[in-house]
Design an enzyme around this catalytic site. Structure first.
Site, mmCIF file in Angstrom:
data_model
loop_
_atom_site.group_PDB
_atom_site.id
_atom_site.type_symbol
_atom_site.label_atom_id
_atom_site.label_comp_id
_atom_site.label_asym_id
_atom_site.label_seq_id
_atom_site.Cartn_x
_atom_site.Cartn_y
_atom_site.Cartn_z
ATOM 1 N N LYS A 49 0.874 -1.254 0.130
ATOM 2 C CA LYS A 49 0.098 0.098 -0.049
ATOM 3 C C LYS A 49 0.811 1.504 -0.087
ATOM 4 O O LYS A 49 0.471 2.178 -0.527
ATOM 5 C CB LYS A 49 -0.841 0.008 1.322
ATOM 6 N N GLN A 93 -4.419 -1.753 9.726
ATOM 7 C CA GLN A 93 -4.319 -2.916 9.256
ATOM 8 C C GLN A 93 -5.155 -4.096 10.145
ATOM 9 O O GLN A 93 -4.534 -3.949 11.323
ATOM 10 C CB GLN A 93 -2.933 -3.328 8.840
ATOM 11 N N ASP A 116 -11.266 2.521 4.500
ATOM 12 C CA ASP A 116 -11.745 1.364 4.056
ATOM 13 C C ASP A 116 -13.017 1.211 4.065
ATOM 14 O O ASP A 116 -13.437 0.001 3.604
ATOM 15 C CB ASP A 116 -10.977 0.656 5.330
#
Ligand code: NAP
Length: 280
Positions: A49, A93, A116
């Site tokens: 990422k 994460q 997200d």
């Protein structure tokens, strides 16, 4: 029938290229990624990422915290990032260590920075058909279907897997585009009876070879979200690619299908969050 392969890697690369221009015109886009602990797969995801951000011109800040980090400390970090005007997107994460309540951590990210798309406000907005920041994986699947001009309206979409991050939002997105939906989970009896009826089949379970060619309707569009590391070290999806591509009209490979789209959509969400914050 030999299925056409949907090249997620290529579509994602095109989207990332287009994003560079938007980043330039915004001047500054900042994404913070928090990783807690030493999970090797998570470390790889975070590195990928970060690389993608740098390439797109997005300022990326990785905050790596030790496994022993207390929940309150993590929440405090998130609170500070919520207030940081240089940071437009925040990603925690997963998975988090067992002693941390993941839901609490995710909910503490401000909805405007929730790249997200997991915050209850964003989940609710998606359900109501007025989406804000959307979950990256199902959103990436929708972009792929759009690019490949797959007709959704009036089609029967079967989603295997009902998680909050993939299966459920996938179903809602397809429903909003006019598909008739079936969602299968671990309790579903006779999975093949459902999958064989799918015009569009999305599989997101985490079990290699769960879906084989004989479970697929001739001409179906098959999207394999699964990512399974085999003992050989190879990456495999949930669909048996060989037998499935003999039945489907289009299919996504693993790797090179949904995975790259997820990252592209994360970048897009960061840019979207920055654009919204600048609009005020
Ligand atoms: P998850 O949270 O573990 O959810 C799995 C879902 O599959 C659950 O709803 C479960 O049912 C259902 N399920 C389990 N066994 C089943 C069976 N035999 N038949 C039908 N449904 C069954 O997983 P996830 O986070 O959604 O991830 C799913 C897969 O996608 C994993 O391989 C993951 O690595 C991959 N993934 C890939 C990307 C990407 O970018 N490519 C992104 C996210 C996830 P219950 O609800 O009844 O438990």
């Amino acid at each position: 029938m030999k299925a056409r392969i949907i090249d997620g890697k290529r579509i994602a690369a095109e989207m990332r290229e287009a994003l560079k221009e938007r980043v330039k015109s915004l001047g500054h886009v900042g994404l913070a990624v928090i990783i807690v602990g030493e999970n090797p797969a998570s470390k790889v995801y975070v590195r990928n990422k970060e690389k993608a951000c740098i390439e797109a011109g997005i300022h990326s800040e990785v905050i790596a915290l030790p496994e022993t980090t207390e929940q309150d400390e993590l929440l405090e970090r998130i609170r500070a990032l919520n207030l940081d005007s240089k940071i437009h997107g925040i990603l925690v994460q997963l998975p988090l260590p067992a002693h941390i309540d993941s839901r609490k951590a995710l909910d503490s990210i401000s909805a405007e920075k929730d790249v997200d798309g997991f915050h209850p406000f964003n989940v609710g907005s998606l359900l109501l058909g007025n989406p804000g920041l959307q979950p990256c994986t199902p959103h990436g699947v929708m972009k792929m279907l759009e690019r490949e001009k797959v007709e959704i309206r009036g089609k029967h979409a079967v989603i295997v897997g009902a998680s909050n991050i993939v299966g459920k939002p996938m179903a809602i997105m397809l429903l909003h585009q006019g598909a008739t939906i079936t969602i299968c989970n671990s309790k579903t009896k006779d999975l093949a009876r459902h999958t064989r009826d799918a015009d569009i089949l999305v599989v997101a379970v985490g079990r290699p070879n769960l879906v084989t060619g004989d479970m697929i309707k001739e001409g179906a569009v098959v999207i394999d979200v699964g990512m399974n590391r085999l003992e050989s070290g190879k990456l495999a999806g949930d669909v048996d690619f060989e037998s499935a591509s003999g039945r489907a009209s289009m299919i996504t490979p693993v790797p090179g299908g949904v995975g790259p789209m997820t990252i592209a959509m994360l970048l897009e969400n960061a840019v979207e969050a920055a654009a919204r914050s600048k609009r005020g």
